[in-house]
Motif scaffolding. Structure first.
Motif, PDB file in Angstrom:
ATOM      1  N   LEU A 381     -11.511  12.794 -11.082  1.00 33.57           N
ATOM      2  CA  LEU A 381     -11.773  12.542 -12.502  1.00 33.57           C
ATOM      3  C   LEU A 381     -12.696  13.618 -13.041  1.00 33.57           C
ATOM      4  CD1 LEU A 381     -12.387   8.697 -12.695  1.00 33.57           C
ATOM      5  CD2 LEU A 381     -10.328   9.968 -13.231  1.00 33.57           C
ATOM      6  N   SER A 382     -12.589  13.884 -14.309  1.00 33.57           N
ATOM      7  CA  SER A 382     -13.502  14.836 -14.938  1.00 33.57           C
ATOM      8  C   SER A 382     -14.051  14.216 -16.218  1.00 33.57           C
ATOM      9  CB  SER A 382     -12.776  16.145 -15.262  1.00 33.57           C
ATOM     10  OG  SER A 382     -11.700  15.895 -16.147  1.00 33.57           O
ATOM     11  N   GLY A 383     -15.149  14.773 -16.645  1.00 30.78           N
ATOM     12  CA  GLY A 383     -15.773  14.244 -17.861  1.00 30.78           C
ATOM     13  C   GLY A 383     -16.789  13.167 -17.546  1.00 30.78           C
ATOM     14  N   SER A 384     -17.582  12.818 -18.534  1.00 32.81           N
ATOM     15  CA  SER A 384     -18.592  11.752 -18.430  1.00 32.81           C
ATOM     16  C   SER A 384     -19.594  12.021 -17.313  1.00 32.81           C
ATOM     17  CB  SER A 384     -17.930  10.384 -18.203  1.00 32.81           C
ATOM     18  OG  SER A 384     -16.981  10.122 -19.211  1.00 32.81           O
ATOM     19  N   GLY A 385     -19.757  13.290 -16.967  1.00 34.10           N
ATOM     20  CA  GLY A 385     -20.747  13.628 -15.944  1.00 34.10           C
ATOM     21  C   GLY A 385     -20.384  13.121 -14.572  1.00 34.10           C
ATOM     22  N   LEU A 558     -10.755  -5.005  -8.466  1.00 35.53           N
ATOM     23  CA  LEU A 558      -9.447  -5.441  -8.953  1.00 35.53           C
ATOM     24  C   LEU A 558      -9.413  -5.249 -10.468  1.00 35.53           C
ATOM     25  CD1 LEU A 558      -6.784  -6.918  -8.027  1.00 35.53           C
ATOM     26  CD2 LEU A 558      -7.882  -9.024  -8.826  1.00 35.53           C
ATOM     27  N   VAL A 559      -8.533  -4.358 -10.931  1.00 38.01           N
ATOM     28  CA  VAL A 559      -8.496  -4.054 -12.362  1.00 38.01           C
ATOM     29  C   VAL A 559      -7.335  -4.747 -13.071  1.00 38.01           C
ATOM     30  CG1 VAL A 559      -9.708  -1.860 -12.146  1.00 38.01           C
ATOM     31  CG2 VAL A 559      -7.215  -1.908 -11.944  1.00 38.01           C
ATOM     32  N   ASP A 560      -6.367  -5.270 -12.296  1.00 37.28           N
ATOM     33  CA  ASP A 560      -5.267  -6.023 -12.897  1.00 37.28           C
ATOM     34  C   ASP A 560      -4.679  -6.915 -11.814  1.00 37.28           C
ATOM     35  OD1 ASP A 560      -2.790  -6.871 -14.158  1.00 37.28           O
ATOM     36  OD2 ASP A 560      -3.095  -5.219 -15.563  1.00 37.28           O
ATOM     37  N   SER A 561      -4.503  -8.187 -12.143  1.00 47.04           N
ATOM     38  CA  SER A 561      -3.999  -9.138 -11.147  1.00 47.04           C
ATOM     39  C   SER A 561      -2.481  -9.075 -10.992  1.00 47.04           C
ATOM     40  CB  SER A 561      -4.419 -10.562 -11.511  1.00 47.04           C
ATOM     41  OG  SER A 561      -3.949 -10.889 -12.801  1.00 47.04           O
ATOM     42  N   LYS A 566       0.772  -1.177 -15.012  1.00 45.98           N
ATOM     43  CA  LYS A 566       0.356   0.214 -15.021  1.00 45.98           C
ATOM     44  C   LYS A 566      -1.162   0.296 -15.155  1.00 45.98           C
ATOM     45  CE  LYS A 566       4.549   2.390 -16.784  1.00 45.98           C
ATOM     46  NZ  LYS A 566       5.126   3.297 -17.811  1.00 45.98           N
ATOM     47  N   LEU A 567      -1.737   1.262 -14.448  1.00 52.93           N
ATOM     48  CA  LEU A 567      -3.180   1.443 -14.499  1.00 52.93           C
ATOM     49  C   LEU A 567      -3.581   1.994 -15.860  1.00 52.93           C
ATOM     50  CD1 LEU A 567      -5.867   1.414 -12.902  1.00 52.93           C
ATOM     51  CD2 LEU A 567      -5.368   3.772 -12.265  1.00 52.93           C
ATOM     52  N   SER A 568      -4.503   1.310 -16.509  1.00 56.53           N
ATOM     53  CA  SER A 568      -4.936   1.758 -17.829  1.00 56.53           C
ATOM     54  C   SER A 568      -6.084   2.752 -17.704  1.00 56.53           C
ATOM     55  CB  SER A 568      -5.390   0.563 -18.667  1.00 56.53           C
ATOM     56  OG  SER A 568      -6.611   0.047 -18.176  1.00 56.53           O
ATOM     57  N   LEU A 569      -6.133   3.677 -18.638  1.00 47.60           N
ATOM     58  CA  LEU A 569      -7.228   4.640 -18.646  1.00 47.60           C
ATOM     59  C   LEU A 569      -8.567   3.955 -18.869  1.00 47.60           C
ATOM     60  CD1 LEU A 569      -5.614   7.565 -20.680  1.00 47.60           C
ATOM     61  CD2 LEU A 569      -5.964   7.416 -18.210  1.00 47.60           C
ATOM     62  N   GLY A 570      -8.528   2.841 -19.599  1.00 48.65           N
ATOM     63  CA  GLY A 570      -9.763   2.090 -19.836  1.00 48.65           C
ATOM     64  C   GLY A 570     -10.354   1.561 -18.543  1.00 48.65           C
ATOM     65  N   SER A 571      -9.495   1.093 -17.611  1.00 46.61           N
ATOM     66  CA  SER A 571      -9.982   0.598 -16.319  1.00 46.61           C
ATOM     67  C   SER A 571     -10.638   1.711 -15.528  1.00 46.61           C
ATOM     68  CB  SER A 571      -8.824   0.011 -15.510  1.00 46.61           C
ATOM     69  OG  SER A 571      -8.246  -1.090 -16.177  1.00 46.61           O
ATOM     70  N   ALA A 573     -12.011   4.435 -16.727  1.00 47.49           N
ATOM     71  CA  ALA A 573     -13.265   4.789 -17.406  1.00 47.49           C
ATOM     72  C   ALA A 573     -14.361   3.782 -17.080  1.00 47.49           C
ATOM     73  CB  ALA A 573     -13.040   4.874 -18.909  1.00 47.49           C
ATOM     74  N   THR A 574     -13.981   2.492 -17.013  1.00 50.25           N
ATOM     75  CA  THR A 574     -14.974   1.449 -16.710  1.00 50.25           C
ATOM     76  C   THR A 574     -15.550   1.624 -15.312  1.00 50.25           C
ATOM     77  OG1 THR A 574     -13.869  -0.109 -18.189  1.00 50.25           O
ATOM     78  CG2 THR A 574     -15.326  -1.031 -16.515  1.00 50.25           C
ATOM     79  N   VAL A 575     -14.667   1.842 -14.340  1.00 54.82           N
ATOM     80  CA  VAL A 575     -15.139   2.028 -12.957  1.00 54.82           C
ATOM     81  C   VAL A 575     -15.956   3.311 -12.842  1.00 54.82           C
ATOM     82  CG1 VAL A 575     -14.400   2.368 -10.576  1.00 54.82           C
ATOM     83  CG2 VAL A 575     -13.221   0.718 -12.023  1.00 54.82           C
ATOM     84  N   ASN A 576     -15.513   4.349 -13.531  1.00 52.44           N
ATOM     85  CA  ASN A 576     -16.250   5.604 -13.558  1.00 52.44           C
ATOM     86  C   ASN A 576     -17.669   5.385 -14.092  1.00 52.44           C
ATOM     87  OD1 ASN A 576     -16.876   8.275 -13.467  1.00 52.44           O
ATOM     88  ND2 ASN A 576     -15.562   8.894 -15.168  1.00 52.44           N
ATOM     89  N   SER A 577     -17.766   4.639 -15.166  1.00 55.35           N
ATOM     90  CA  SER A 577     -19.070   4.347 -15.761  1.00 55.35           C
ATOM     91  C   SER A 577     -19.924   3.488 -14.829  1.00 55.35           C
ATOM     92  CB  SER A 577     -18.869   3.637 -17.103  1.00 55.35           C
ATOM     93  OG  SER A 577     -20.094   3.238 -17.649  1.00 55.35           O
ATOM     94  N   LEU A 578     -19.283   2.537 -14.151  1.00 57.86           N
ATOM     95  CA  LEU A 578     -20.004   1.650 -13.232  1.00 57.86           C
ATOM     96  C   LEU A 578     -20.644   2.436 -12.090  1.00 57.86           C
ATOM     97  CD1 LEU A 578     -20.694  -1.199 -12.121  1.00 57.86           C
ATOM     98  CD2 LEU A 578     -18.452  -1.175 -10.992  1.00 57.86           C
ATOM     99  N   ILE A 579     -19.874   3.332 -11.506  1.00 65.24           N
ATOM    100  CA  ILE A 579     -20.400   4.077 -10.361  1.00 65.24           C
ATOM    101  C   ILE A 579     -21.462   5.071 -10.808  1.00 65.24           C
ATOM    102  CG2 ILE A 579     -18.772   6.040 -10.264  1.00 65.24           C
ATOM    103  CD1 ILE A 579     -18.533   5.460  -7.241  1.00 65.24           C
ATOM    104  N   ALA A 580     -21.279   5.686 -11.973  1.00 69.63           N
ATOM    105  CA  ALA A 580     -22.272   6.629 -12.492  1.00 69.63           C
ATOM    106  C   ALA A 580     -23.592   5.921 -12.793  1.00 69.63           C
ATOM    107  CB  ALA A 580     -21.736   7.318 -13.745  1.00 69.63           C
TER     108      ALA A 580
END
Length: 597
Positions: A381-385, A558-561, A566-571, A573-580
């Motif tokens: 992933l790129s962006g958001s530091g 788990l991002v979708d049951s 399809k994997l959403s970009l929002g999911s 981004a959320t995980v990316n933000s969580l780990i950061a």
């Protein structure tokens, strides 16, 4: 010609008369005895192998220097055609080819001879700790002289250039009998489970011999194994080798691996590596482990280069440390009593065993998802530091051990100017969990159960309850295992269903409890050195680390049951933000701890 000239004028040193050329020198006599013994061993193993592959045993010539000729991989007369089908690492199926089985047997016997000498000899072959560094160091010149002459070691010339040599040796006493330890090493499923932090996948491609009935003496098998370091920044190492087990005349056991790869295009060539196992009192074993490889490590990230180059990442110390810790854990599982140190809601030995088994699966699942294994496709992933965050997805379908749906796995590694022990103690302490765990949402964390499974008080399995401060939210249960040894530490956890956990605590089957583990792997940034602040470890910094830590953070969510969604970009981004956010919280917390008061 020089020998001929010397022999023509040879004289007896005692009387000065002509020497009797029929007399055999001590070295020649020793070599003949050695050849006879090796020939007997090769014939015995070949006969056993023939029994299991249905082909008649054929005698194989023993060379005057079998180590130099057997595995030279194309540099000697056996090398050009010895491998046949044995050229593709990590094949799902494979075989030695009937015409090559004899050569593989001879290679295994020669490798065993080298391993036994590597485990038993000291100086000048090995320089002890403190002489050339914090660990034992192999004298490459002495190794070349002893095992194969000036061009290289016993299994052919070392391939310098893209491949660099790594050699390490470590000894320890572990709580396990030699017979049980041999069984773990020769049973691929037990081997992968016990060393789940090091082995990302393993398979036995062909069994050439099961050994003597009732034990593994003489067992010979072709294996493919992928070795890992708990970080997406360190590439895994694939090896394709033969593993040979032997009980020696003095009662010791030895298990040796030696690569069957050709030289072209390989990135990890396994020279004779393995362990010598000696029986110790009270069901213990003394293990001497040797790791010796030639490897292409150019893809290792800079912050891990010192750890890898020192041999700490893949070397003998890590294997012995993991083995000792797992033996203590196994002893805890087998113990029928519940010590006073084990507190809380565990009331039976069955409940204790079920909880430990569940935690074992959780740890293995974490380790399998945190590395840059070629078994999984990582997407950067790129962006958001978060340029160093690596993400992969997995569809979970009909897997009772995981919730159904799309699972997102995110991992990142970074350096901290704090000693590994301090980072480990901070992360495993439930009282400081609210400082970094976003999912606990500021709730009060209480330890409901505690199982000590090692001599170090940091080795334990806990059941934690997060008491939410919000009356509208239900309390959450977290299963957590923390473990540490000389090579590194882990803190791994997973939210668990209360109803399912009650079944486990009553001794029920833990295999049907759905788990998505997250957690941390904490490694030193290099061999122990003086602590100083700065920008992290330096490969040229005298060969020692800064005293800081290399921390890997990983989440499985788990991002979708619905598995087909399809994997959403929002999911992502959320995980990316969580780990950061988690990384920033940990940096702030431990940096605050490490600063002078």
């Amino acid at each position: 010609m020089r020998y001929k000239e010397a022999l023509s004028s040879a004289s007896c040193p005692s009387c000065g008369g002509p020497a009797a050329l029929g007399e055999m020198s001590f070295d020649e006599h020793h070599l003949r005895l050695e050849n006879a013994r090796l020939r007997d061993e090769i014939d015995r193993i070949s006969a056993i192998a023939a029994k299991y592959v249905g082909k008649p045993a054929v005698p194989f010539p023993v060379l005057s220097n079998p180590l130099a000729a057997v595995g030279a991989y194309g540099h000697h007369h056996l090398g050009a055609d010895m491998f046949g089908e044995l050229q593709q690492p990590m094949r799902p199926t494979g075989g030695a080819g009937d015409q090559n089985k004899g050569v593989v047997v001879e290679l295994a016997v020669a490798a065993m001879e080298e391993l036994l000498r590597m485990t038993r000899l000291n100086e000048p072959l090995w320089a002890g700790p403190g002489v050339a560094g914090p660990m034992e160091t192999l004298n490459e010149e002495e190794y070349a002289r002893m095992f194969g002459g000036p061009r290289g070691g016993g299994l052919g010339p070392k391939q310098y250039g893209q491949l660099v040599s790594e050699a390490s040796r470590e000894s320890a006493v572990v709580i396990l009998t030699p017979a049980n330890l041999v069984e773990i090493l020769m049973d691929v499923n037990q081997y992968a489970a016990v060393f789940s932090s090091i082995v990302s996948r393993a398979a036995t491609l062909e069994v050439l011999s099961t050994g003597v009935a009732g034990c593994y003496d003489g067992a010979l098998q072709v294996m493919s194994v992928e070795f890992q370091v708990p970080s997406p920044l360190v590439p895994t190492r694939e090896s394709y080798f033969v593993r040979y087990c032997k009980q020696n005349s003095d009662g010791t056991w030895a298990v040796v691996d030696v690569s069957l790869d050709t030289l072209q295009g390989i990135k990890c060539r396994r020279r004779p590596s393995g362990c010598l196992i000696q029986e110790a009192p009270n069901g213990y074993s003394k293990v001497t482990w040797v790791e010796h490889v030639e490897v292409d490590d150019r893809s290792v990230h800079n912050i891990y280069k010192l750890l890898v180059n020192s041999g700490l990442a893949f070397g003998a110390r890590r294997w012995v440390g993991a083995l000792g810790r797992q033996c203590e854990r196994l002893a805890s599982v087998m113990a029928s009593n519940i010590p006073n140190s084990d507190i809380g809601v565990i009331t039976s030995s069955e409940g204790k065993k079920s909880m430990l088994k569940l935690a074992e699966r959780m740890v293995a699942s974490f380790c399998g998802g945190v590395t840059a294994s070629v078994a999984h496709q990582w997407t950067r992933l790129s962006g958001s530091g978060a340029e160093d965050v690596r993400v992969m997805t997995r569809q979970s379908v009909d897997d009772p051990g995981r919730p159904p749906g799309i699972v997102l796995n995110a991992a990142t590694s970074f350096w901290l100017p704090v000693p590994p022990k301090r980072v480990f103690d901070f992360l495993r302490d439930e009282t400081s969990r609210s400082q970094w765990d976003i999912l606990s949402n500021g709730g009060v964390v209480q330890e409901m159960a505690h199982i000590a499974n090692g001599r170090d008080h940091g080795n334990c399995v806990s059941l934690l309850r997060v008491n939410s401060t919000n009356s509208n939210q239900s309390n959450m249960l977290i299963l957590q295992e923390s473990c540490t040894d000389a090579s590194g530490s882990y803190v791994i956890y997973a939210p668990v269903d209360i109803v399912a956990m009650n079944v486990v605590l009553n001794g029920g089957d833990p295999d049907y409890v759905a788990l998505l583990p997250s957690g941390f792997a904490i490694l030193p940034d290099g061999p122990a050195g003086n602590i100083h602040t700065g920008g992290g470890p330096s490969v040229s910094d005298g060969g020692v680390g800064s005293g800081g830590s290399l921390l890997t953070v990983a989440f499985q969510i788990l991002v979708d049951s619905v598995p087909t969604a399809k994997l959403s970009l929002g999911s992502v981004a959320t995980v990316n933000s969580l780990i950061a956010c988690t990384v920033e919280r940990i940096k702030a917390a431990v940096s605050g701890e490490s600063s002078p008061q």
